[in-house]
Design a protein around this motif. Structure first.
Motif, mmCIF file in Angstrom:
data_model
loop_
_atom_site.group_PDB
_atom_site.id
_atom_site.type_symbol
_atom_site.label_atom_id
_atom_site.label_comp_id
_atom_site.label_asym_id
_atom_site.label_seq_id
_atom_site.Cartn_x
_atom_site.Cartn_y
_atom_site.Cartn_z
ATOM 1 N N ILE A 49 -81.223 -60.957 -10.920
ATOM 2 C CA ILE A 49 -81.017 -62.001 -11.929
ATOM 3 C C ILE A 49 -79.701 -61.732 -12.656
ATOM 4 O O ILE A 49 -79.478 -60.647 -13.176
ATOM 5 C CB ILE A 49 -82.188 -62.047 -12.924
ATOM 6 C CG1 ILE A 49 -83.485 -62.332 -12.172
ATOM 7 C CG2 ILE A 49 -81.938 -63.090 -14.008
ATOM 8 C CD1 ILE A 49 -84.732 -62.155 -12.995
ATOM 9 N N VAL A 50 -78.839 -62.745 -12.686
ATOM 10 C CA VAL A 50 -77.514 -62.631 -13.280
ATOM 11 C C VAL A 50 -77.395 -63.603 -14.449
ATOM 12 O O VAL A 50 -77.846 -64.745 -14.360
ATOM 13 C CB VAL A 50 -76.417 -62.957 -12.232
ATOM 14 C CG1 VAL A 50 -75.038 -63.018 -12.872
ATOM 15 C CG2 VAL A 50 -76.441 -61.956 -11.094
ATOM 16 N N PHE A 51 -76.783 -63.125 -15.521
ATOM 17 C CA PHE A 51 -76.424 -63.978 -16.643
ATOM 18 C C PHE A 51 -74.914 -63.902 -16.822
ATOM 19 O O PHE A 51 -74.349 -62.809 -16.858
ATOM 20 C CB PHE A 51 -77.103 -63.516 -17.943
ATOM 21 C CG PHE A 51 -78.596 -63.678 -17.926
ATOM 22 C CD1 PHE A 51 -79.169 -64.898 -18.249
ATOM 23 C CD2 PHE A 51 -79.424 -62.627 -17.587
ATOM 24 C CE1 PHE A 51 -80.543 -65.060 -18.237
ATOM 25 C CE2 PHE A 51 -80.788 -62.770 -17.567
ATOM 26 C CZ PHE A 51 -81.359 -63.995 -17.898
ATOM 27 N N ILE A 52 -74.274 -65.058 -16.929
ATOM 28 C CA ILE A 52 -72.838 -65.145 -17.173
ATOM 29 C C ILE A 52 -72.632 -66.092 -18.347
ATOM 30 O O ILE A 52 -73.266 -67.154 -18.420
ATOM 31 C CB ILE A 52 -72.085 -65.650 -15.919
ATOM 32 C CG1 ILE A 52 -72.213 -64.626 -14.783
ATOM 33 C CG2 ILE A 52 -70.618 -65.930 -16.235
ATOM 34 C CD1 ILE A 52 -71.579 -65.043 -13.474
ATOM 35 N N LEU A 53 -71.729 -65.708 -19.247
ATOM 36 C CA LEU A 53 -71.443 -66.566 -20.391
ATOM 37 C C LEU A 53 -70.961 -67.935 -19.906
ATOM 38 O O LEU A 53 -70.186 -68.017 -18.943
ATOM 39 C CB LEU A 53 -70.382 -65.930 -21.287
ATOM 40 C CG LEU A 53 -70.787 -64.635 -21.986
ATOM 41 C CD1 LEU A 53 -69.602 -64.065 -22.773
ATOM 42 C CD2 LEU A 53 -71.970 -64.860 -22.921
ATOM 43 N N PRO A 54 -71.404 -69.004 -20.558
ATOM 44 C CA PRO A 54 -71.050 -70.361 -20.099
ATOM 45 C C PRO A 54 -69.551 -70.619 -19.995
ATOM 46 O O PRO A 54 -69.115 -71.382 -19.121
ATOM 47 C CB PRO A 54 -71.675 -71.276 -21.160
ATOM 48 C CG PRO A 54 -72.721 -70.462 -21.820
ATOM 49 C CD PRO A 54 -72.282 -69.026 -21.716
ATOM 50 N N GLU A 55 -68.746 -69.983 -20.841
ATOM 51 C CA GLU A 55 -67.304 -70.222 -20.777
ATOM 52 C C GLU A 55 -66.660 -69.659 -19.510
ATOM 53 O O GLU A 55 -65.505 -69.956 -19.211
ATOM 54 C CB GLU A 55 -66.590 -69.701 -22.024
ATOM 55 C CG GLU A 55 -66.786 -68.240 -22.304
ATOM 56 C CD GLU A 55 -67.889 -67.950 -23.330
ATOM 57 O OE1 GLU A 55 -68.941 -68.623 -23.312
ATOM 58 O OE2 GLU A 55 -67.689 -67.033 -24.138
ATOM 59 N N TYR A 56 -67.399 -68.903 -18.729
ATOM 60 C CA TYR A 56 -66.891 -68.343 -17.471
ATOM 61 C C TYR A 56 -67.493 -69.040 -16.255
ATOM 62 O O TYR A 56 -67.451 -68.516 -15.151
ATOM 63 C CB TYR A 56 -67.163 -66.840 -17.409
ATOM 64 C CG TYR A 56 -66.388 -66.078 -18.451
ATOM 65 C CD1 TYR A 56 -65.049 -65.757 -18.248
ATOM 66 C CD2 TYR A 56 -66.977 -65.719 -19.661
ATOM 67 C CE1 TYR A 56 -64.326 -65.078 -19.219
ATOM 68 C CE2 TYR A 56 -66.264 -65.043 -20.637
ATOM 69 C CZ TYR A 56 -64.943 -64.733 -20.412
ATOM 70 O OH TYR A 56 -64.217 -64.067 -21.374
ATOM 71 N N ILE A 57 -67.997 -70.233 -16.440
ATOM 72 C CA ILE A 57 -68.683 -70.942 -15.353
ATOM 73 C C ILE A 57 -67.758 -71.197 -14.155
ATOM 74 O O ILE A 57 -68.213 -71.262 -13.028
ATOM 75 C CB ILE A 57 -69.325 -72.252 -15.871
ATOM 76 C CG1 ILE A 57 -70.394 -72.740 -14.901
ATOM 77 C CG2 ILE A 57 -68.271 -73.313 -16.162
ATOM 78 C CD1 ILE A 57 -71.325 -73.794 -15.469
ATOM 79 N N ASN A 58 -66.463 -71.303 -14.390
ATOM 80 C CA ASN A 58 -65.516 -71.544 -13.297
ATOM 81 C C ASN A 58 -64.772 -70.283 -12.850
ATOM 82 O O ASN A 58 -63.830 -70.379 -12.070
ATOM 83 C CB ASN A 58 -64.506 -72.615 -13.712
ATOM 84 C CG ASN A 58 -65.188 -73.954 -13.888
ATOM 85 O OD1 ASN A 58 -65.993 -74.359 -13.066
ATOM 86 N ND2 ASN A 58 -64.881 -74.627 -14.981
ATOM 87 N N ASP A 59 -65.193 -69.127 -13.323
ATOM 88 C CA ASP A 59 -64.543 -67.870 -12.947
ATOM 89 C C ASP A 59 -65.227 -67.309 -11.707
ATOM 90 O O ASP A 59 -66.210 -66.569 -11.787
ATOM 91 C CB ASP A 59 -64.617 -66.880 -14.107
ATOM 92 C CG ASP A 59 -63.809 -65.613 -13.867
ATOM 93 O OD1 ASP A 59 -63.601 -65.240 -12.684
ATOM 94 O OD2 ASP A 59 -63.398 -64.983 -14.857
ATOM 95 N N ARG A 60 -64.710 -67.674 -10.558
ATOM 96 C CA ARG A 60 -65.330 -67.276 -9.285
ATOM 97 C C ARG A 60 -65.316 -65.763 -9.104
ATOM 98 O O ARG A 60 -66.237 -65.173 -8.551
ATOM 99 C CB ARG A 60 -64.612 -67.971 -8.133
ATOM 100 C CG ARG A 60 -65.194 -67.704 -6.766
ATOM 101 C CD ARG A 60 -66.582 -68.326 -6.626
ATOM 102 N NE ARG A 60 -67.203 -67.950 -5.389
ATOM 103 C CZ ARG A 60 -67.155 -68.661 -4.270
ATOM 104 N NH1 ARG A 60 -66.500 -69.800 -4.232
ATOM 105 N NH2 ARG A 60 -67.766 -68.231 -3.186
ATOM 106 N N GLY A 61 -64.254 -65.112 -9.596
ATOM 107 C CA GLY A 61 -64.181 -63.658 -9.479
ATOM 108 C C GLY A 61 -65.310 -62.967 -10.216
ATOM 109 O O GLY A 61 -65.940 -62.047 -9.683
#
Length: 111
Positions: free
Chosen positions: A31-43
């Motif tokens: 399970i991964v959580f990423i901050l919404p402002e990084y939604i387009n950060d493919r890296g």
């Protein structure tokens, strides 16, 4: 892009819930959580997905945190046009509770 993505090895939520301060994303097993402002950060996404693959491979469990992060940052670096190895080395040497210098981290990332 949706706020939830499914991958072969886990599920990714683009929400701030679960992400520690001073981090952009985190993997808890599959399970991964990423901050919404990084939604387009493919890296960043690929970095966290490396951790989900590590979770499913028991042979990698004993390699340790330093090895896990170096592997993930090497994958992340592939997704950017500019060299981010110095920034990644700084993160590894200061933010992951591993006893390594900036120079040693940078050398590992370039190996």
């Amino acid at each position: 892009m949706d706020k939830i993505q499914f991958s072969r090895y886990g599920i990714v939520f683009f929400y701030s819930f679960g992400v520690p301060r001073k981090h952009s994303g985190i993997a808890y097993g599959p399970i991964v959580f990423i901050l919404p402002e990084y939604i387009n950060d493919r890296g960043l996404l690929e970095h966290e997905l490396v951790h989900t693959r590590q979770f499913w491979n028991p042979l990698k469990w004993f390699k340790g945190k330093l090895w896990w992060e170096v592997e993930a940052f090497k994958e992340q670096a592939k997704w950017y046009s500019e060299d981010r190895s110095r920034a990644f080395a700084r993160l590894i040497s200061t933010s992951y509770a591993v006893d390594i210098s900036f120079e040693e981290a940078e050398k590992l990332l370039k190996s």
